[in-house]
Motif scaffolding. Sequence first.
Motif, mmCIF file in Angstrom:
data_model
loop_
_atom_site.group_PDB
_atom_site.id
_atom_site.type_symbol
_atom_site.label_atom_id
_atom_site.label_comp_id
_atom_site.label_asym_id
_atom_site.label_seq_id
_atom_site.Cartn_x
_atom_site.Cartn_y
_atom_site.Cartn_z
ATOM 1 N N LEU A 323 0.794 -1.298 -0.030
ATOM 2 C CA LEU A 323 0.315 0.141 0.077
ATOM 3 C C LEU A 323 0.848 1.358 0.058
ATOM 4 O O LEU A 323 0.298 2.093 -0.521
ATOM 5 N N GLU A 327 0.316 2.518 -3.044
ATOM 6 C CA GLU A 327 -1.653 3.686 -3.264
ATOM 7 C C GLU A 327 -0.921 4.770 -3.412
ATOM 8 O O GLU A 327 0.001 5.284 -1.554
ATOM 9 N N TYR A 448 -10.511 3.225 2.433
ATOM 10 C CA TYR A 448 -9.466 1.716 2.410
ATOM 11 C C TYR A 448 -9.989 0.599 2.908
ATOM 12 O O TYR A 448 -10.299 -0.645 2.638
ATOM 13 N N ARG A 512 -8.893 6.249 -6.405
ATOM 14 C CA ARG A 512 -9.587 5.040 -5.948
ATOM 15 C C ARG A 512 -10.141 4.672 -6.984
ATOM 16 O O ARG A 512 -9.864 3.055 -6.661
ATOM 17 N N SER A 515 -7.488 2.289 -8.449
ATOM 18 C CA SER A 515 -6.984 1.164 -7.243
ATOM 19 C C SER A 515 -7.443 -0.256 -7.296
ATOM 20 O O SER A 515 -8.522 -0.493 -6.811
ATOM 21 N N ARG A 516 -6.679 -1.256 -6.903
ATOM 22 C CA ARG A 516 -7.009 -2.863 -6.705
ATOM 23 C C ARG A 516 -6.888 -2.837 -5.143
ATOM 24 O O ARG A 516 -7.534 -4.080 -4.507
ATOM 25 N N ALA A 518 -8.779 -0.123 -2.557
ATOM 26 C CA ALA A 518 -9.078 0.920 -1.820
ATOM 27 C C ALA A 518 -10.107 0.579 -2.402
ATOM 28 O O ALA A 518 -11.013 -0.415 -3.624
#
Length: 531
Positions: A323, A327, A448, A512, A515-516, A518
Amino acid sequence: MDASSGHSPRAVAPQQFGRTESQEVRQIDTQTDFINLPTRMLSNEANMDEYTEETALGEINTVVRSRTSGHLENYELVTFKINDPENPKNWSKGKKWYCTLVVAFTCFVVAFNSGIVTSDLTGVSKTFNVSDEVSLLTITLFVVGFGVGPLCFAPLSEMYGRQPVYISTLFLAVVFIIPGARAGNIGTLLVTRCIDGIAFSAPMVLVGGTLSDIWRAEERGVPMAAFSAAPFMGPVIGPLVGGFLSDAKGWRWLYWMQLILSGTVWLLITLTLPETYAPALLSRRARKLRKSTGNSRLITEAELNPRPLGDKLRLILLRPMQLLVLEPIVLLMSLYMAVLYGLLYMFFVAYPIVFQEGKGYNAGITGLMFIPIALGVLVAAACSPMVNKHYLKLSQRYGKNPPAELRLIPMMYSCWLVPIGPCFAGFPVGLGFILIYNSANNYIVDSYQNQAASALAAKTFLRSLWGAGVVLFTTQMYHRLGYEWAGSLLAFISLACCAIPFAFYFYGARIRKLSRFAFSAEDDTENTAGK
């Protein structure tokens, strides 16, 4: 998406053929506490209803295909009963407030221990004939422990409950204060400070979870405000008390004071604080019911669907680093928190330079200079419930899934306070610290959800490493740049960070979606529809 990928923890198990229960059900909370659900300990097939609902009979009937026989089997997942007195969220207000004050005071003492030693680093250097940089390692190693410990202790609390982790780590920390206070060489002092930093990190990471265990979401504003002030008040009050104490008794008494306060909170935790973590309480209840009734089908999801050990280790150790690296939200928010944390610990070194070297004050009078920061922290804590009410009012416009970016609004206003502080006074810094810190934590959790524990661990890790490192070069920075330019440099860095909340407020939702890890409302809708 499944639990390991960062989305809704309530996805239906492929082998779970439904819930056959017709009894009365009540949600334990109006909002699911994703950070408090044992998603890292349970498999992707686990159903979290056991931990988020109260039922009339104290059980949820479920049909599961056995992994060994392949046949369908009935189980009764043990839950809290409706208005169950053993459910921490149903405890009386008096009991809840007692627990809140105990854990908040514990958090204060731990933070106090990190800062009090800064009052007489010169005494350590003279006693052991070492350089000032070596004496500063008593702060650095302690704060490094703050970053490393949570990677271990937070998952342990999910496995065994809060109480065993509190008691064991605080006991270890208290024991190792003693050889530090009596240290005959610098090596002993540094090793004990490192061990204490790791052990003391457990209460710091568990307190927020404890408060979420006992308070419902709509009740949580004031208790969380009390907690949020403690980690910042401790380091500020530490030099204030330590300055007068070291002037009167010498540097070793700074450690004896830690022993007195830490021993007190260990006794309070051990003798008076009950277990608050719902999964741990339900596991105990299931074991007792199986023993008393002889019914082996009374069980919990922790026993029915445990996550394989390899997956647990991957989520606990690897996921925070994933993360942090992958991220942008986690990385930039962590960097911002690192700047704030570093600024706080820089003050421990900078204030003696400015006021003792520059103005000739003694350690006690220099400690008084931290009072404006403390006042700022208290004012911000008092404002926190109002900030939370404002958020709840705004979120009602969006129904079930308000955008996480609403959490950034307080940060967008308060971020400007911190750059003022290094140039003028400590009050705006203390005021900005709390408002920014709470806003960032809430934004990470909302972004998250059941990955929030790993995201917060990543933030704590980076924040602590930076806070530990800055004290080692603060003296050189102030001496080479001068007081005015050193303070201005800190202000400029803080000012640059003000762009972060604005960037995420306008572009966070898009980030987000890419993102894979979030959470997004679409994922929650898909998983709920599949139930």
